[in-house]
Enzyme design. Structure first.
Site, short mmCIF file in Angstrom:
data_model
loop_
_atom_site.label_atom_id
_atom_site.label_comp_id
_atom_site.label_asym_id
_atom_site.label_seq_id
_atom_site.Cartn_x
_atom_site.Cartn_y
_atom_site.Cartn_z
CG HIS A 1 7.36 7.26 1.47
ND1 HIS A 1 8.25 6.24 1.20
CD2 HIS A 1 7.29 7.35 2.83
CE1 HIS A 1 8.69 5.73 2.35
NE2 HIS A 1 8.13 6.39 3.34
NE ARG B 1 13.76 4.29 2.39
CZ ARG B 1 13.50 5.55 2.72
NH1 ARG B 1 14.48 6.42 2.82
NH2 ARG B 1 12.26 5.94 2.97
#
Length: 714
Positions: free
Chosen positions: A257, A273
């Site tokens: 990740h 995000r």
């Protein structure tokens, strides 16, 4: 010796296991769920960002459907997934969302009118329609064409797990926690349950069943730096491997990740995000647009992780005692948004890093010193803000697992597998954010139904003496670990294994380093046979648990590393710097690892071909990096021609997208899940007198025309 009998035995109490248990109880089966921890503490609760399902309710989700979710999932997998499984999944996911809503999951809802948002680093206003007020909202996630990820702020896994656990209790599922599965009971290539150790009393007993379903999660803890909970060590998958019959699929497919908190490794959800947060380097520059101009921070996870590390390797990482990192800036979203929609992220950052991520106050301009003047592509330098979060890529998800067919059946008859423990193979070589908890629930529904049907028809065909022999074998092994004369320390072996995996089998892989890793892991595996436990009691003994689990973890580490060494290409999260191209000609296949003999010190590796001629979408350019960075499959053009011909013929007959899809790639699914998903905009299309779904046929046609013109490579 204690033996417990049941119809359906489910090992693992996360979302997949609990949802499967409900499917079993709905068919009247005597069902037992065994869990290492209280089920509401399962790792499913750690999922923050959301669950993907193509509802098409919100403004930024308009036009979404199963076709687009399917396309995103296949492209995200780098064409490594089972496309029939992907179809089963995307068709069922909207039904799963609504089922969860009926069970009490408080999905974040649409509010009519204007709402502020950050898109591509810019503050914008999104206007939601009045008639969509109160419907389920979705946010943006990486690698998707539409905003598809349904969420409950940033605690989605937590709310989902509580709702499913409550429903399981409502159905009176027998849930037993603090139970550790040691081995599967099997005879004549059939599974009849498991040998289980009570973590509190140390008692070893057997659970004998008509069918067994494994749902114990991933194997992230074979790495040193991981977002996974301590229980995610892959012991369940390793136990399946140790039967000598079950096989593991694509173990080298390990996801890292992009945004794990430094140094703790706790996940900073992709929702950061998705909601508009950006990544910055040590100079405060937003660097992702330079690498991925189209998707930027919302490229697929494997892509963003590589880009972050590439940027750090260029010397643009911020220094820390724990190594170089970059910054995640969500202060750009505003305090109100962070405290409302990313409150768990804020709590984690404040608790484990002493940072308030909503704080946009300037901390220092010193970080702007020495910024290169000739690199405008990386954006403008910016003074360091107090709220920026230190992040870098860490191990996060296991795409590999126990290989199953679309019904969840493993190579060992009577043993099913679902969720992250399985290689169902929805994700191929890269998973999209939001597809994990979605898969857990959907697999629990689909595979749970198939599993329950198996248990209704199966019989227990193993005698008590054979069951007792399995119990005794585990008892003898525990005695050996406690009383042998070996000198090896379990924690020294385990720690070195994790370091080797981090250092040599990480985001970037290379043949020589993989060979070095394989050699050292073999040495560690040999040493693990001489582990002696210092704490000599059988009950309540964490050292004993670590001892028998470490040997299993080393087997998985060997499967991962051997698979990575042999796969001489780069596909999804598997990046070979010495073989940078995806090679569909040689490597459009699935790795299968097995351990037929207990005397082996290495897995047996074989491959399962992915048939291009049965794919709905043939392998193509994924959309990241250079267009020519893959070697096409020799049958690609032939399959593209077949697809195009079918689309044109059916369009002339007035067929809709679902009929076209069925002709291109039929897939089996229970009728209640295969039924059409209706969306609000469907009625609007009908009201305008337009052909329902026909616009998607044209979209698919355009795509395949582009393929045939050679636009898939330079």
């Amino acid at each position: 010796m204690k033996i417990t009998y049941c119809d359906a035995l489910i090992i693992g109490g996360g979302l997949a296991g609990l949802r499967a248990s409900i499917a079993c109880k709905q068919k009247g089966l005597n069902t037992i769920v065994l869990s290492l921890v209280p089920v509401r503490r399962s790792h499913s609760a750690a999922a923050q960002g959301g669950m993907q399902a193509s509802l098409a309710n919100a403004k930024k989700s308009e036009g979404d459907n199963e076709d687009l979710h399917f396309l995103d999932t296949v492209k995200g997998s780098d064409w490594g997934c089972d496309q029939q499984v992907a179809r089963m999944f995307v068709t069922t996911a909207p039904k799963a969302i609504r089922e969860l809503a009926s069970w009490g999951v408080p999905w974040t809802r649409i509010k009519k009118g204007d709402r502020p948002a950050v898109v591509n680093g810019e503050h914008v206003t999104i206007t939601e329609r009045d008639d969509r007020h109160g419907y389920i909202l979705s946010r943006d996630f990486g690698g998707t064409k539409k905003w598809r990820t349904c969420f409950t702020a940033d605690a989605t896994g937590h709310t989902m797990l509580y709702a499913v656990a409550n429903e399981a209790l409502h159905h009176k599922v027998d849930i037993q926690d603090r139970k550790d599965m040691l081995a599967f009971i099997h005879h004549d290539n059939k599974c009849y349950g498991a040998v289980v150790r009570d973590l509190i009393t140390g008692e070893i007993s057997a659970y004998v069943s008509k069918g067994t379903l494994l749902a114990t999660g991933g194997y992230g803890r074979v790495y040193k730096h991981t977002t996974n909970a301590v229980i995610c060590d892959g012991a369940g998958a390793a136990s399946a491997l140790e039967t000598g019959v079950a096989k593991l699929g694509n173990m080298e497919a390990v996801q890292f990740h992009p945004t794990a908190l430094v140094p703790s490794g706790i996940l900073m959800t992709e929702g950061c995000r998705g909601d508009g947060g950006v990544l910055r380097d040590k100079f405060g520059r937003r660097f992702m647009p330079a690498y991925e101009p189209e998707k930027k921070e919302l490229a697929s996870r494997d892509v963003v992780s590589r880009r972050i590390l590439e940027h750090i390797q260029k010397g643009y990482g911020a220094k820390s005692p724990y190594g170089d990192h970059v910054w995640l800036d969500i202060a750009i979203l505003g305090r109100n948004h962070v405290e409302k929609n990313l409150r768990d992220v804020r709590d984690i950052a404040m608790t484990f890093a002493g940072i308030d991520p909503a704080d946009s106050k300037e901390q220092t301009k010193d970080n702007m010193q020495g910024v290169p003047a000739n690199e405008p592509e990386y954006g403008q330098a910016m003074a360091k803000q107090k709220g920026w979060i230190p992040i870098k890529p860490m191990q996060h998800y296991s795409m590999g697992g126990v290989r199953t067919n679309p019904k969840g059946e493993t190579h060992l008859k009577g043993l099913f597998c679902a969720g992250e423990a399985a290689c169902w193979d929805l994700h191929g070589f890269n998973r999209l954010g939001g597809n994990s908890v979605s898969e857990a629930v959907v697999a629990g529904m689909i595979i749970g139904d198939y599993f329950a049907s198996h248990c209704l028809e199966a019989q227990i065909e193993i005698n008590t003496q054979k069951v007792e022999a399995f119990i005794k074998e585990s008892q003898d092994y525990m005695h050996f670990l406690l009383h042998n004369e070996g000198k090896e320390d379990v924690y020294e072996i385990r720690e070195r294994m994790k370091e080797v995996m981090d250092e040599k089998v990480g985001v970037f892989r290379e043949g020589k380093r993989l060979e070095e890793a394989l050699k050292e892991l073999q040495e560690l595996y040999a040493r693990s046979k001489n582990i002696c436990v210092k704490n000599k009691v059988l009950h309540n003994n964490p050292e004993l648990e670590d001892a028998y689990r470490t040997k299993k973890m080393l087997k998985l580490a060997l499967c991962i590393t051997q698979g990575a060494l042999l796969r001489t290409e780069s596909r999804g999260a598997h990046t070979r710097i010495d073989y940078p191209k995806r090679d569909d000609e040689k490597w459009l296949n699935r790795t299968l690892a097995s351990w037929p003999s207990a005397e082996q010190d290495m897995p047996t590796i074989e491959y399962e071909e992915l048939d291009v001629m049965k794919m709905e979408i043939s392998p193509d350019f994924r959309g990241y990096g250079k267009k020519g960075n893959f070697i096409p499959h020799p049958k690609k053009e032939e399959r593209d021609a077949e697809i195009l011909k079918t689309i044109l013929e059916l369009e002339k007959l007035g067929k809709d997208r679902i009929e076209v899809q069925h002709a291109l790639m039929p897939f089996e699914l229970q009728e209640k899940y295969k039924a059409r998903n209706m969306r609000l905009e469907d009625e609007e299309v009908r009201a305008r007198g337009e052909h329902l779904y026909s616009f998607n046929v044209h979209e698919l046609l355009d795509q395949h025309n582009a393929n045939l013109k050679g636009e898939h490579h330079e």
